[in-house]
Enzyme design. Structure first.
Site, PDB file in Angstrom:
ATOM      1  CG  ASP A 262       6.469  -8.980  -7.494  1.00 57.93           C
ATOM      2  OD1 ASP A 262       5.312  -8.575  -7.723  1.00 57.93           O
ATOM      3  OD2 ASP A 262       6.704 -10.003  -6.808  1.00 57.93           O
TER       4      ASP A 262
ATOM      5  NE  ARG B 257      -2.807  -6.851 -17.975  1.00 59.68           N
ATOM      6  CZ  ARG B 257      -3.248  -7.805 -17.156  1.00 59.68           C
ATOM      7  NH1 ARG B 257      -2.949  -7.761 -15.863  1.00 59.68           N
ATOM      8  NH2 ARG B 257      -3.995  -8.791 -17.585  1.00 59.68           N
TER       9      ARG B 257
ATOM     10  CG  ASP C 298      -1.841  -4.878  -9.893  1.00 57.63           C
ATOM     11  OD1 ASP C 298      -2.861  -5.019  -9.187  1.00 57.63           O
ATOM     12  OD2 ASP C 298      -1.534  -5.662 -10.809  1.00 57.63           O
TER      13      ASP C 298
ATOM     14  CB  CYS D  79      -7.183  -7.405  -6.099  1.00 60.26           C
ATOM     15  SG  CYS D  79      -5.795  -8.044  -5.131  1.00 60.26           S
TER      16      CYS D  79
ATOM     17  CG  PHE E  58       2.876  -4.412  -5.226  1.00 67.52           C
ATOM     18  CD1 PHE E  58       3.355  -5.116  -4.126  1.00 67.52           C
ATOM     19  CD2 PHE E  58       2.518  -3.078  -5.058  1.00 67.52           C
ATOM     20  CE1 PHE E  58       3.467  -4.493  -2.876  1.00 67.52           C
ATOM     21  CE2 PHE E  58       2.621  -2.451  -3.827  1.00 67.52           C
ATOM     22  CZ  PHE E  58       3.105  -3.164  -2.727  1.00 67.52           C
TER      23      PHE E  58
END
Length: 399
Positions: free
Chosen positions: A251, A213, A300, A340, A229
């Site tokens: 989101d 970030r 993300d 991730c 996201f």
């Protein structure tokens, strides 16, 4: 002395290469009595001692190793040393105001995660053996932190991951000790957040992206930014703090968007940073059809795959969002993109981005490649500890 587990000939390859797991199909014999969650001695087929670990016959991960030394006592002093080592490592490598203090196998404490949000601890217990000593670990850690002048005011347990079912355990969430306000205020990279440790995702906040970030701040000054996201707005708010001209965070979760707006207000960014509750896969084609262009697009997403069986569909998802995002970045603008998922490894993720670039007829100039923050250490012998891949690219269209 505890029960003795002997491996089959030729098994234990992961353990011998530095890993921490022994699977059920690797075990030959068990001599002695035990209960699931107990500590057992592990020996190779020829009797050579391999160490000690927690056993659980309910799990495919049959034994989670604690030490390579069979003469080491697994007692309070053992766990104190493990936790002190974990904390000392964080003090040298990260901002510890809010950080992951224990990262399971990577800190040689298999099956447990402990996050610190200012003066609150959030615990996630994922394995039966470690669950039995969970309260002892918490008390030891509180004393270690107290020695550094940090008084822990509350502990909350977020052991609500479905993986506990594989260990023969029920999911659970609730206070450990006295109740407290579960909306915790933290400050990271100059951005203020309200972390919901009770109802937020995972332990309440994704600390692993802390320095990623921070990395996007320098490319967001005076930029028009799209953060996909966004969850509770962390990348969007870093863009806003950095001086972006406008930021749109998106989101699919109403709860996350409500929290993101609350965080924007907390930082005085309501006029610059806005949020929409939308499905990113629907929104990106809409923006493209309208001719929208952004200086920076951030992707993300959650893990599109949590098993090897669904990798093919995950690749399609990652390729689709990266292709759409590249089309929305103006010539010379920037794309920050990540995965991730442990199963979407570095090679496959990189290949997927390359395919998206070819299909969208752009060239990518790599700015940097990053992984998870150092408080989520990658233990090379434990592949599962390496999961976050993060790229920043400049998108080249007209040269």
């Amino acid at each position: 002395m505890g029960a003795i587990v002997t491996l089959k000939k030729g098994e234990g390859r992961l353990l011998k290469s530095g890993g921490a797991w022994i699977f059920d199909n690797e075990v030959d014999t068990i001599v002695g009595s035990f209960e699931n969650g107990d500590i057992v001695i592990v020996k190779d087929f020829d009797g050579y001692p391999l160490g000690k670990g927690f056993i659980n016959t309910n799990s495919k991960i049959f034994i989670r190793m604690l030490t390579r030394h069979v003469d080491t006592e697994i007692d309070e002093a053992f766990f104190t040393k493990r936790l002190q080592d974990a904390w000392d490592y964080r003090k040298k490598t990260v901002d510890t105001s809010s950080c992951r203090v224990v990262f399971g196998e990577a800190d040689f404490l298999p099956g447990i995660v402990i996050d610190k949000f200012e003066n609150v601890l959030v615990v996630e217990s994922l394995a039966l053996g470690i669950d039995k000593v969970k309260n002892l670990l918490i008390n030891i850690l509180k004393n270690i932190l107290k020695n550094d002048g940090i008084i822990i005011e509350g502990v909350y347990e977020r052991s609500d991951a479905k993986v506990r079912k594989h260990e023969g355990m029920d999911t659970y969430k609730g206070f450990i000790g006295d109740e407290f306000n579960t909306k915790v205020h933290i400050n990271e990279n100059g951005v203020r957040y309200i972390v919901d440790v009770k109802d937020g995702q995972k332990t309440g906040f994704f600390l692993d992206q802390k320095y990623n970030r921070l990395a996007i701040q320098r490319i967001c000054k005076d930029a028009k930014v799209l953060d996909c996201f966004t969850h509770t707005g962390s990348f969007a708010l870093n863009a806003g703090i950095a001086g972006a001209s406008s930021v749109l965070g998106v989101d699919a979760s109403e709860l996350a968007i409500a929290q993101a707006r609350e965080n924007a207000a907390l930082n005085g960014l309501e006029s610059t940073v806005s949020f929409e509750c939308r499905d990113v896969f629907d929104l990106l084609p809409e923006l493209e059809s309208k001719g929208e262009q952004f200086d920076v697009v951030i992707l993300d997403p959650p893990a599109f795959t949590k098993s090897r069986n669904s990798i093919k569909n995950a690749v399609k998802g990652y390729r689709e969002i990266n292709l759409r995002a590249m089309k929305l970045v103006r010539d010379g603008g920037f794309l920050a993109t990540c995965s991730c998922s442990h199963f979407m490894d570095f090679e496959l993720f990189t290949k997927t981005i390359k395919q998206a670039a070819m299909n969208s007829h752009v060239r990518l100039r790599q700015v940097e490649f990053r992984t998870q923050a150092p408080d989520h250490p990658i233990l090379w012998a434990a592949d599962e500890s390496y999961y976050l891949k993060f790229y920043i690219f400049q998108v080249i269209k007209e040269r």
